[in-house]
Design a protein around this motif. Structure first.
Motif, PDB file in Angstrom:
ATOM      1  N   ARG A 100       0.827  -1.162  -0.142  1.00 49.15           N
ATOM      2  CA  ARG A 100      -0.078  -0.083   0.061  1.00 49.15           C
ATOM      3  C   ARG A 100       0.942   1.243   0.176  1.00 49.15           C
ATOM      4  N   GLY A 101       1.857   1.150   0.874  1.00 50.21           N
ATOM      5  CA  GLY A 101       2.889   2.375   0.730  1.00 50.21           C
ATOM      6  C   GLY A 101       3.446   2.498  -0.500  1.00 50.21           C
ATOM      7  N   LEU A 102       3.768   1.385  -1.255  1.00 50.18           N
ATOM      8  CA  LEU A 102       4.467   1.484  -2.502  1.00 50.18           C
ATOM      9  C   LEU A 102       3.545   2.021  -3.634  1.00 50.18           C
ATOM     10  N   LYS A 103       2.176   1.570  -3.292  1.00 50.09           N
ATOM     11  CA  LYS A 103       1.193   1.904  -4.273  1.00 50.09           C
ATOM     12  C   LYS A 103       1.008   3.313  -4.350  1.00 50.09           C
ATOM     13  N   PHE A 104       0.856   4.162  -3.219  1.00 54.81           N
ATOM     14  CA  PHE A 104       0.978   5.363  -2.863  1.00 54.81           C
ATOM     15  C   PHE A 104       1.889   6.049  -3.566  1.00 54.81           C
ATOM     16  N   MET A 105       3.123   5.672  -3.609  1.00 54.88           N
ATOM     17  CA  MET A 105       4.569   6.129  -4.250  1.00 54.88           C
ATOM     18  C   MET A 105       4.285   6.064  -5.699  1.00 54.88           C
ATOM     19  N   LEU A 106       4.026   4.906  -6.353  1.00 57.35           N
ATOM     20  CA  LEU A 106       3.741   4.748  -7.551  1.00 57.35           C
ATOM     21  C   LEU A 106       2.668   5.722  -8.291  1.00 57.35           C
ATOM     22  N   VAL A 107       1.605   5.706  -7.822  1.00 53.00           N
ATOM     23  CA  VAL A 107       0.738   6.470  -8.059  1.00 53.00           C
ATOM     24  C   VAL A 107       1.043   7.792  -8.064  1.00 53.00           C
ATOM     25  N   LEU A 108       1.392   8.290  -7.461  1.00 54.16           N
ATOM     26  CA  LEU A 108       1.997   9.679  -7.123  1.00 54.16           C
ATOM     27  C   LEU A 108       2.797   9.977  -8.405  1.00 54.16           C
ATOM     28  N   LEU A 109       4.070   9.264  -8.320  1.00 56.74           N
ATOM     29  CA  LEU A 109       4.896   9.335  -9.607  1.00 56.74           C
ATOM     30  C   LEU A 109       4.180   9.296 -11.032  1.00 56.74           C
ATOM     31  N   GLN A 110       3.333   8.289 -11.117  1.00 57.35           N
ATOM     32  CA  GLN A 110       2.907   8.078 -12.438  1.00 57.35           C
ATOM     33  C   GLN A 110       1.981   9.446 -12.735  1.00 57.35           C
ATOM     34  N   SER A 111       1.060   9.888 -11.634  1.00 56.87           N
ATOM     35  CA  SER A 111       0.273  10.946 -11.909  1.00 56.87           C
ATOM     36  C   SER A 111       1.422  12.260 -12.415  1.00 56.87           C
ATOM     37  N   ILE A 112       2.490  12.430 -11.884  1.00 52.94           N
ATOM     38  CA  ILE A 112       3.345  13.555 -11.917  1.00 52.94           C
ATOM     39  C   ILE A 112       4.023  13.248 -13.379  1.00 52.94           C
ATOM     40  N   SER A 113       4.162  12.136 -13.861  1.00 50.81           N
ATOM     41  CA  SER A 113       4.860  11.648 -14.980  1.00 50.81           C
ATOM     42  C   SER A 113       3.917  11.986 -16.266  1.00 50.81           C
ATOM     43  N   ASP A 114       2.468  11.677 -16.025  1.00 50.43           N
ATOM     44  CA  ASP A 114       1.386  12.069 -16.969  1.00 50.43           C
ATOM     45  C   ASP A 114       1.179  13.183 -17.115  1.00 50.43           C
ATOM     46  N   GLY A 115       1.769  13.983 -16.340  1.00 47.21           N
ATOM     47  CA  GLY A 115       1.570  15.536 -16.593  1.00 47.21           C
ATOM     48  C   GLY A 115       0.357  16.090 -15.895  1.00 47.21           C
ATOM     49  N   GLU A 116      -0.476  15.407 -14.945  1.00 45.28           N
ATOM     50  CA  GLU A 116      -1.537  15.607 -14.002  1.00 45.28           C
ATOM     51  C   GLU A 116      -1.271  16.833 -13.206  1.00 45.28           C
ATOM     52  N   ARG A 117      -1.945  17.903 -13.201  1.00 48.01           N
ATOM     53  CA  ARG A 117      -1.775  18.961 -12.469  1.00 48.01           C
ATOM     54  C   ARG A 117      -2.817  20.105 -12.301  1.00 48.01           C
ATOM     55  N   ASP A 118      -2.808  20.944 -11.344  1.00 45.94           N
ATOM     56  CA  ASP A 118      -3.463  21.987 -11.324  1.00 45.94           C
ATOM     57  C   ASP A 118      -3.020  23.007 -12.172  1.00 45.94           C
ATOM     58  N   GLU A 119      -3.898  23.330 -13.225  1.00 46.85           N
ATOM     59  CA  GLU A 119      -3.515  24.348 -14.378  1.00 46.85           C
ATOM     60  C   GLU A 119      -3.078  25.933 -13.881  1.00 46.85           C
ATOM     61  N   GLU A 120      -3.882  26.167 -12.528  1.00 45.60           N
ATOM     62  CA  GLU A 120      -3.519  27.549 -11.874  1.00 45.60           C
ATOM     63  C   GLU A 120      -2.385  27.602 -11.192  1.00 45.60           C
ATOM     64  N   HIS A 121      -1.782  26.182 -10.722  1.00 43.81           N
ATOM     65  CA  HIS A 121      -0.599  25.968 -10.104  1.00 43.81           C
ATOM     66  C   HIS A 121       0.130  25.031 -10.361  1.00 43.81           C
ATOM     67  N   PRO A 122       0.528  25.086 -11.654  1.00 37.79           N
ATOM     68  CA  PRO A 122       1.374  23.960 -12.289  1.00 37.79           C
ATOM     69  C   PRO A 122       2.596  23.042 -11.591  1.00 37.79           C
ATOM     70  N   ASN A 123       3.165  24.029 -10.772  1.00 41.75           N
ATOM     71  CA  ASN A 123       4.539  23.514  -9.744  1.00 41.75           C
ATOM     72  C   ASN A 123       4.146  22.922  -8.637  1.00 41.75           C
ATOM     73  N   LEU A 124       2.783  22.703  -8.206  1.00 42.29           N
ATOM     74  CA  LEU A 124       2.180  22.253  -6.931  1.00 42.29           C
ATOM     75  C   LEU A 124       2.026  20.613  -7.355  1.00 42.29           C
ATOM     76  N   ILE A 125       2.208  19.717  -6.494  1.00 41.09           N
ATOM     77  CA  ILE A 125       1.774  18.542  -6.540  1.00 41.09           C
ATOM     78  C   ILE A 125       0.699  17.944  -5.783  1.00 41.09           C
ATOM     79  N   ARG A 126      -0.044  18.633  -5.207  1.00 40.72           N
ATOM     80  CA  ARG A 126      -1.011  18.277  -4.455  1.00 40.72           C
ATOM     81  C   ARG A 126      -2.176  17.476  -5.084  1.00 40.72           C
ATOM     82  N   VAL A 127      -2.591  17.752  -6.241  1.00 39.59           N
ATOM     83  CA  VAL A 127      -3.386  16.919  -7.349  1.00 39.59           C
ATOM     84  C   VAL A 127      -2.785  15.757  -7.217  1.00 39.59           C
TER      85      VAL A 127
END
Length: 210
Positions: A100-127
Motif C-alpha cells: 500500500r505504501g508502494l502503491k501511494f508512491m507509484l501512483v504519485l509518480l505516475q500522476s506527475i509523469s503523466d502531466g496531471e496538475r492544477d493548471e492554476e498552480h502547475p508547480n504544485l503536486i497536491r493534485v
C-alpha cells in the motif's frame, strides 16, 4: 533519477513468481523517497512503516531462504502455519501494508509523469498526492489520519523541488527526470500489480482501518 534507479528491480517473470530476496533488496532503497515529500509528521511514519515492514518480511525470509524463495511461498506457508489468524499476522500482514505504501508512491509518480496538475498552480503536486492517497491509502485510514493527510498536502514541496530531491540535489532538466520516472515505473508497476493480484487470488486482503 539517482534515488529511484540506484538499485534495479528484477523484471517480473512470466509466471509472476516474485523472488523474495531481490525484491527486498531493491525495495529497501525506496523509503528515503518519503523524505523528499517534507512534512515529517505525516511522511516520517509512512517511511518508518515501510522500513519496518521490509525488516519483518526479511526476518521471516532469513529463517528459511529455500522455503521462502518467493513472496507467494511466504503467503502459502504462513496460511498453513497460522490457520485462522492468517492473514492478520507475520510477513503476510507486513507485505500487505508495504504494497500500500508502494502503491501511494507509484501512483504519485505516475500522476506527475503523466502531466496531471492544477493548471492554476502547475508547480504544485497536491493534485498528484491527493490522487495517490485516494487510490492507495485513504480507505484504510481512520478519520484522524485522513484529516492529517489532507492538511499535509499544503506543505508538500514544489514539483521542481521534488524532482531535484530525487536527483539528490543535482540540477537536471524536467524532461530528463520524467523519463527516469518512466523507467522506474515500467519496471516496478508490474511487480506491484502482481503482488496485489496474489493477495486477491489468495483472499489475503484486509480492509480494516489503521
Amino acid at each position: 533519477m539517482a534515488l529511484l534507479l540506484e538499485h534495479e528491480f528484477k523484471a517480473l517473470p512470466a509466471d509472476k513468481q516474485i523472488e523474495t530476496l531481490p525484491f527486498l533488496e531493491a525495495v529497501a532503497h525506496l523509503p528515503p523517497f518519503f523524505d523528499c515529500l517534507g512534512t515529517p509528521i505525516v511522511y516520517s511514519p509512512v517511511k518508518a512503516d515501510l522500513t519496518g515492514n521490509i525488516k519483518k518480511i526479511r526476518a521471516v525470509y532469513d529463517t528459511n531462504p529455500a522455503k521462502f524463495k518467493t513472496l507467494q511461498n511466504i503467503l502459502e506457508a504462513e496460511k498453513e502455519m497460522h490457520g485462522s489468524a492468517w492473514p492478520k499476522i507475520g510477513a503476510t500482514l507486513a507485505l500487505m501494508w508495504l504494497k500500500r505504501g508502494l502503491k501511494f508512491m507509484l501512483v504519485l509518480l505516475q500522476s506527475i509523469s503523466d502531466g496531471e496538475r492544477d493548471e492554476e498552480h502547475p508547480n504544485l503536486i497536491r493534485v498528484n498526492a491527493m490522487k495517490a492517497y485516494e487510490i492507495a491509502l485513504k480507505k484504510y485510514h481512520g478519520w484522524m489520519l485522513q484529516k492529517l493527510f489532507m492538511g499535509s498536502v499544503y506543505a508538500l514541496p514544489y514539483k521542481s523541488d521534488l524532482l531535484k530531491a530525487l536527483e539528490k540535489g543535482r540540477e537536471v532538466k524536467e524532461e530528463e527526470s520524467i523519463e527516469k520516472i518512466h523507467q522506474f515505473l515500467s519496471r516496478v508497476t508490474p511487480i506491484l500489480d502482481a503482488i496485489y493480484e496474489m493477495y486477491t487470488r489468495m483472499n489475503a486482503e484486509l480492509s480494516y482501518k489503521a
